[in-house]
Structure formats: structure tokens, C-alpha cells
Design a protein around this motif. Sequence first.
Motif, PDB file in Angstrom:
ATOM      1  N   LEU A  55       0.728  -1.181   0.269  1.00 18.19           N
ATOM      2  CA  LEU A  55      -0.092   0.226   0.276  1.00 18.19           C
ATOM      3  C   LEU A  55       0.768   1.861   0.305  1.00 18.19           C
ATOM      4  CD1 LEU A  55      -2.634  -1.344   2.439  1.00 18.19           C
ATOM      5  CD2 LEU A  55      -2.907  -1.327   0.025  1.00 18.19           C
ATOM      6  N   GLY A  56       2.126   1.573  -0.793  1.00 15.38           N
ATOM      7  CA  GLY A  56       2.564   2.398  -0.949  1.00 15.38           C
ATOM      8  C   GLY A  56       3.514   2.322   0.407  1.00 15.38           C
ATOM      9  N   LYS A  57       4.269   1.482   1.113  1.00 14.19           N
ATOM     10  CA  LYS A  57       4.686   2.438   2.062  1.00 14.19           C
ATOM     11  C   LYS A  57       5.484   0.703   2.359  1.00 14.19           C
ATOM     12  CE  LYS A  57       1.635   2.437   5.100  1.00 14.19           C
ATOM     13  NZ  LYS A  57       0.265   2.162   6.358  1.00 14.19           N
ATOM     14  N   PRO A  58       7.402   1.094   2.988  1.00 17.04           N
ATOM     15  CA  PRO A  58       7.872  -0.192   3.398  1.00 17.04           C
ATOM     16  C   PRO A  58       7.057  -1.135   4.690  1.00 17.04           C
ATOM     17  CG  PRO A  58       8.953   2.110   4.066  1.00 17.04           C
ATOM     18  CD  PRO A  58       6.932   1.836   3.361  1.00 17.04           C
ATOM     19  N   ILE A  59       7.247  -2.391   4.637  1.00 13.81           N
ATOM     20  CA  ILE A  59       6.624  -2.826   5.712  1.00 13.81           C
ATOM     21  C   ILE A  59       7.418  -4.376   6.481  1.00 13.81           C
ATOM     22  CG2 ILE A  59       4.364  -2.227   5.300  1.00 13.81           C
ATOM     23  CD1 ILE A  59       3.880  -5.711   3.743  1.00 13.81           C
ATOM     24  N   ARG A  60       7.391  -4.205   7.175  1.00 18.57           N
ATOM     25  CA  ARG A  60       8.644  -5.975   7.686  1.00 18.57           C
ATOM     26  C   ARG A  60       7.565  -6.999   8.490  1.00 18.57           C
ATOM     27  NH1 ARG A  60      13.467  -7.912   7.769  1.00 18.57           N
ATOM     28  NH2 ARG A  60      14.006  -9.059   9.340  1.00 18.57           N
ATOM     29  N   ILE A  61       7.702  -8.258   7.431  1.00 15.86           N
ATOM     30  CA  ILE A  61       6.748  -9.375   7.424  1.00 15.86           C
ATOM     31  C   ILE A  61       7.423 -10.398   7.710  1.00 15.86           C
ATOM     32  CG2 ILE A  61       5.029 -10.912   6.416  1.00 15.86           C
ATOM     33  CD1 ILE A  61       5.538  -9.032   3.767  1.00 15.86           C
ATOM     34  N   VAL A  62       6.665 -11.098   8.570  1.00 21.25           N
ATOM     35  CA  VAL A  62       7.351 -12.250   8.966  1.00 21.25           C
ATOM     36  C   VAL A  62       6.256 -13.038   9.537  1.00 21.25           C
ATOM     37  CG1 VAL A  62       5.768 -12.030  11.574  1.00 21.25           C
ATOM     38  CG2 VAL A  62       8.005 -13.622  11.364  1.00 21.25           C
ATOM     39  N   ALA A  63       6.328 -14.977   8.455  1.00 22.89           N
ATOM     40  CA  ALA A  63       5.618 -15.943   7.806  1.00 22.89           C
ATOM     41  C   ALA A  63       6.015 -16.891   9.055  1.00 22.89           C
ATOM     42  CB  ALA A  63       6.767 -16.954   6.590  1.00 22.89           C
ATOM     43  N   VAL A  64       5.062 -17.848   9.738  1.00 24.88           N
ATOM     44  CA  VAL A  64       5.057 -19.114  10.338  1.00 24.88           C
ATOM     45  C   VAL A  64       4.271 -19.758   9.688  1.00 24.88           C
ATOM     46  CG1 VAL A  64       4.984 -20.129  12.281  1.00 24.88           C
ATOM     47  CG2 VAL A  64       5.157 -17.464  11.941  1.00 24.88           C
ATOM     48  N   ARG A  65       4.890 -20.697   9.452  1.00 25.60           N
ATOM     49  CA  ARG A  65       4.301 -22.322   8.977  1.00 25.60           C
ATOM     50  C   ARG A  65       3.499 -22.954  10.311  1.00 25.60           C
ATOM     51  NH1 ARG A  65       4.604 -24.102   4.533  1.00 25.60           N
ATOM     52  NH2 ARG A  65       4.443 -26.352   4.869  1.00 25.60           N
ATOM     53  N   VAL A  66       2.235 -22.996  10.232  1.00 24.24           N
ATOM     54  CA  VAL A  66       1.805 -23.268  11.619  1.00 24.24           C
ATOM     55  C   VAL A  66       0.749 -24.887  11.415  1.00 24.24           C
ATOM     56  CG1 VAL A  66       0.548 -23.700  13.682  1.00 24.24           C
ATOM     57  CG2 VAL A  66       1.843 -21.571  11.944  1.00 24.24           C
ATOM     58  N   PRO A  67       1.164 -26.197  11.035  1.00 26.37           N
ATOM     59  CA  PRO A  67       0.951 -27.453  11.512  1.00 26.37           C
ATOM     60  C   PRO A  67      -1.271 -27.454  11.593  1.00 26.37           C
ATOM     61  CG  PRO A  67       2.850 -27.729  12.081  1.00 26.37           C
ATOM     62  CD  PRO A  67       2.405 -26.114  12.221  1.00 26.37           C
ATOM     63  N   VAL A  68      -1.573 -27.689  10.802  1.00 27.46           N
ATOM     64  CA  VAL A  68      -3.067 -27.580  10.522  1.00 27.46           C
ATOM     65  C   VAL A  68      -3.304 -28.760  11.547  1.00 27.46           C
ATOM     66  CG1 VAL A  68      -5.620 -28.570   9.796  1.00 27.46           C
ATOM     67  CG2 VAL A  68      -3.529 -27.242   7.812  1.00 27.46           C
ATOM     68  N   GLN A  69      -3.162 -29.694  11.750  1.00 33.86           N
ATOM     69  CA  GLN A  69      -3.378 -30.859  12.644  1.00 33.86           C
ATOM     70  C   GLN A  69      -2.778 -31.777  13.218  1.00 33.86           C
ATOM     71  OE1 GLN A  69      -7.478 -33.124  11.741  1.00 33.86           O
ATOM     72  NE2 GLN A  69      -8.342 -31.787  12.654  1.00 33.86           N
ATOM     73  N   PRO A  70      -1.337 -31.306  13.749  1.00 30.72           N
ATOM     74  CA  PRO A  70      -0.419 -32.727  14.160  1.00 30.72           C
ATOM     75  C   PRO A  70      -0.389 -33.944  13.889  1.00 30.72           C
ATOM     76  CG  PRO A  70      -0.122 -30.338  15.510  1.00 30.72           C
ATOM     77  CD  PRO A  70      -2.114 -31.008  15.184  1.00 30.72           C
ATOM     78  N   GLY A  71       0.356 -34.460  12.488  1.00 31.28           N
ATOM     79  CA  GLY A  71       0.771 -35.185  12.931  1.00 31.28           C
ATOM     80  C   GLY A  71      -1.408 -35.810  11.482  1.00 31.28           C
ATOM     81  N   SER A  72      -1.511 -35.306  11.394  1.00 27.42           N
ATOM     82  CA  SER A  72      -2.915 -35.383  10.893  1.00 27.42           C
ATOM     83  C   SER A  72      -2.563 -35.559   9.140  1.00 27.42           C
ATOM     84  CB  SER A  72      -3.529 -34.834  10.594  1.00 27.42           C
ATOM     85  OG  SER A  72      -3.405 -33.653  10.442  1.00 27.42           O
ATOM     86  N   GLY A  73      -0.996 -35.251   8.827  1.00 24.97           N
ATOM     87  CA  GLY A  73      -0.669 -35.378   7.296  1.00 24.97           C
ATOM     88  C   GLY A  73      -1.242 -34.241   6.443  1.00 24.97           C
ATOM     89  N   LYS A  74      -1.682 -33.119   7.354  1.00 19.97           N
ATOM     90  CA  LYS A  74      -2.951 -32.257   6.282  1.00 19.97           C
ATOM     91  C   LYS A  74      -2.173 -31.063   5.980  1.00 19.97           C
ATOM     92  CE  LYS A  74      -7.937 -33.203   8.287  1.00 19.97           C
ATOM     93  NZ  LYS A  74      -8.736 -33.196   8.688  1.00 19.97           N
ATOM     94  N   GLY A  75      -0.736 -30.927   6.584  1.00 19.92           N
ATOM     95  CA  GLY A  75       0.069 -30.074   5.720  1.00 19.92           C
ATOM     96  C   GLY A  75      -0.167 -28.712   7.016  1.00 19.92           C
ATOM     97  N   ALA A  76       0.594 -27.181   6.502  1.00 20.58           N
ATOM     98  CA  ALA A  76       0.472 -26.723   7.356  1.00 20.58           C
ATOM     99  C   ALA A  76      -0.264 -25.356   6.594  1.00 20.58           C
ATOM    100  CB  ALA A  76       2.077 -26.314   7.701  1.00 20.58           C
ATOM    101  N   VAL A  77      -0.379 -25.043   7.866  1.00 19.97           N
ATOM    102  CA  VAL A  77      -1.058 -22.997   7.235  1.00 19.97           C
ATOM    103  C   VAL A  77       0.203 -21.979   7.899  1.00 19.97           C
ATOM    104  CG1 VAL A  77      -3.806 -23.146   7.702  1.00 19.97           C
ATOM    105  CG2 VAL A  77      -2.254 -22.573   9.354  1.00 19.97           C
ATOM    106  N   THR A  78      -0.135 -21.176   6.400  1.00 16.26           N
ATOM    107  CA  THR A  78       1.260 -19.763   6.485  1.00 16.26           C
ATOM    108  C   THR A  78       0.399 -19.015   7.087  1.00 16.26           C
ATOM    109  OG1 THR A  78       1.699 -21.451   4.391  1.00 16.26           O
ATOM    110  CG2 THR A  78       2.952 -18.708   5.407  1.00 16.26           C
ATOM    111  N   VAL A  79       0.929 -18.186   8.064  1.00 17.68           N
ATOM    112  CA  VAL A  79       0.221 -17.217   8.789  1.00 17.68           C
ATOM    113  C   VAL A  79       1.525 -16.127   8.783  1.00 17.68           C
ATOM    114  CG1 VAL A  79       0.511 -16.260  11.264  1.00 17.68           C
ATOM    115  CG2 VAL A  79      -1.091 -18.436  11.186  1.00 17.68           C
ATOM    116  N   GLN A  80       1.465 -14.756   7.977  1.00 17.92           N
ATOM    117  CA  GLN A  80       1.460 -13.651   8.157  1.00 17.92           C
ATOM    118  C   GLN A  80       1.388 -12.621   9.235  1.00 17.92           C
ATOM    119  OE1 GLN A  80       1.184 -14.222   3.607  1.00 17.92           O
ATOM    120  NE2 GLN A  80       3.798 -13.624   3.501  1.00 17.92           N
TER     121      GLN A  80
END
Length: 466
Positions: free
Chosen positions: A127-152
Motif C-alpha cells: 500500500l505504498g509503504k515499506p513493511i516488515r513481514i514474518v511468515a510462520v508455518r503452523v501445522p493444521v492438525q499435528p500428525g494428521s498429514g494435512k500440511g501447514a497453514v502459513t500465518v503472516q
Amino acid sequence: MNGPENLSPKPATLRRQLLLWLLPPLLVLWAISAHIDYDIAKRFVNLAYDRALLDAALDIGRQIRVVNDRIYVDLPRAALDMLQTAEHDRIYYRVTSPQGEYVSGDPDLPLPESDTERVSYADEDYLGKPIRIVAVRVPVQPGSGKGAVTVQVAEPVTVRTGSAREVLLRMTWPQAILIYLSAVAVWYGVRRGLAPLARLRREIQGRSDRDLSPLPKAQAPEEVQPLIHAMNELLQRLSLVLSAQQRFVADAAHQLRTPVAGIKTQTELALRLTDPAQQQQVLHQLHTATSRLSRLIHQLLALARTEPGAQAAHAMRPTDLGREMREAASEWVPKALQGNIDLGFEGPDEPLMVRGNAILLREMLGNLLDNAIRYSPPGGRVTVQVTRKGTEVMLQVEDNGAGIPQDERERVFERFYRLLGTDADGCGLGLAIVREVAQAHGADVSLDSGAGGRGTAVRVRFPAAG
């Protein structure tokens, strides 16, 4: 109209010069320190804000729910309002499914370049401004094999810049205050340090122009004592010069009074006489008196040239004493022949170097020869000899006249002192001039009897040069 001296810039004070010398380096060091402090502040602020962003992303990750294989974020309304209401420090976030589909938050937030790292940071424009982003991969259901969502989670960089500047300000203000206090301490310290010079100035200003006594240096700092010592040496030299001038003026006035009065009396007598023969006799007496007066004036001027104050005008340089004395002695041959005096010179052909002034050396020999010829009987002998003995070069003038008694040999160096019972004309300045010239050259003068115990031998020993 202002003269050239009024156009010259006013000299800076020592306090101001010290401040001008000390403050620029301190300010440069302060600027370098501020730059380093700003980098350090930015590093710590970024680290703190990155941790806060990571904590926010993890908190959002804890609120992820799966219902009927559908992923959603269960954020309280109060948390959403807190993230979205602030203008300058607003927090942006986005949740992306394992398949890369938008789940919640700000849909236009740039996605991370890597989808394999657990936690990643990036600097982007949004939006025309410099920003700082952190991205964290969080498992959907640990051990379920459904992968991980990305929280930014992202925030504007301006928030960090403002915090870094605030930290820098808090760090540099004490340094600026220290620099200011240092300048004040230097100003005060220099003022205290210059107090002895101020006392010295007051001491000199309060003195009479006739007071040339040494300045006190017992209470002066060690750094100021060389200055006071040099000034005391200058005062001592001035005292010697003034004393010599006063002595010369007194001697000249005393010695000139009698011959001038005699000339005046003889002139008045000549004006009253009418007999040409008597006038001729008086005129002859006037000629003799003026000749004596002329010699006295010449001797007085020669004595003035040898005074301590006048010696500085005579440069000392390596001089061949043998050559100078040979040439000077040859000028006295006509006068020696008039008195039927055998005038001779003895000296080697090689140079005999001393450090001296040729004019003063010739004046010295002239006075020695004048005395020797004047006090030697017709048919007498006067010998000038220049030799080298070890580290000394000796000038000797020997005659076979009446000589000087042993108990008078020291007094004859006094001004205007003459031996009793001598019929030769003289003013008693010859040997006084000889001693002054010798002392100016660092030489010693001594009197002794001539060969066979007759006459006088005057010896002047000079330090050899080279």
C-alpha cells in the motif's frame, strides 16, 4: 582613518584556541558515535519488533480451527479491532491454507518466497509503504498429514524507525551534555591555569620603568618557569645595558667637561689678545687641545662600541686573527716611524682562526699599539706576535718601555685610570677598551713584564675556532 594595524584581525585568546582545537574532534567523535549508536539501536529495535511480530503470528496460529475440513481463524472481535484500527502502527496479517488459498486477513499481503522454512522474515512494500513481514508455518492438525497453514503478520517500518530514533536520542543527549560540560571544564581549567600569567602581567604592569629586578618564580607552575627565567635573563641584560649606558654618559660628561672648558678659556684669551705672536701661541695650544679632545671622543666612541648593548650589532664569525693583526699593525708603521719606534710583527703563514669581529679586533690592537708606541722611548721596540698554543690563539704586544708596576697592573684596566708620573698624553681608556673587546670574544687579558724584565707584554688568549 584606521591604520594598517587596526585592520589586522584580533588575535584569538588561548581559551578560544583550545576550544577550537578540542571541540571539532569531540563533535566528530560524537557524530561517529551517534552513527554507531543508531545502527545498534536499529538492530535491537528490529530484534524486539521481529519477536513481537513472531509472537503475534504464533498467537494467530493458535486460533486456527478446522471444521468439516474447512480452515478458519477464530479471532475475537477485540483482537481484530486492535489489529486494524491504528493508522501508523497498524498490524497486517494473512492466513493461507496448505494449498495456497486465502483463508483470512489482508488478501493482498505479499506471499513469502519460500514455503519450506518454519519462520522467515522479509521486507516488502505494501500500500505504498515499506513493511516488515514474518511468515510462520503452523501445522493444521499435528500428525494428521494435512500440511501447514502459513500465518503472516506485517507492520510498517516507520514504527521501527521512530523507535530507533527515540533510543538514539536517549543515548546521544547524555553525550552532548558531556561535551558541553567538557567545554565548560576546559574553559574554566584554562582560566585557572592562566592565573599565574595574569599575576605575572599584573606584577609587570605595577612596576616602575626603572625596576629591572628579577620576577618572582617560586609560586609559578613548572610550565611557566622557563618563560619567567627567560624574562629575567632579558631584564638582566637590559640592566647591564642601561648601567653601561649610564656609566658611559657619566664618564663622557666628566671627561669632556675639562677639555671643553679649557678650549673655551683659550678661545676667550685669543679674542682678547692683539699681539699676533701671542695669538699664534694660543692658537697652537688650541690645536693641541682639540687634538686631545678628538682623541678622547674617538676613545669614548670606541668604548661605546664595546659596551654589552652594542656588541649584539657586531656579528661574530670565523676570522683569521693572524691576517687581521698583520694588516692592522701595518697601519701603525707611519706613527711608529714618527716616534723612532721599531714596530715588528711575528706570526705563522697558516691561518690562526678565532670566532670574532674584525672591526673590534682591529680596535683592540690599535689601542694596544697606541699605548705601546706612546709610552716607549725614542729608539724603542714594539713587537706584535700571534701564535697558537693548544686550543688557544694568543695575541701579544710587547714593548721595552718603562713598564707597569706589579701592583698597578689590575687598576690600569679601569676606565680613565692613568699611571702617575707619566708624561705621555692619554685619556686612560685604551686598556679598558682592550678588556671589553676581549670579554666580548670570550678571551682573557693579562699583563706581564717584557723580555729581560723591561717594558710591558700584554697577552690576549682567544679560544681557537676549528
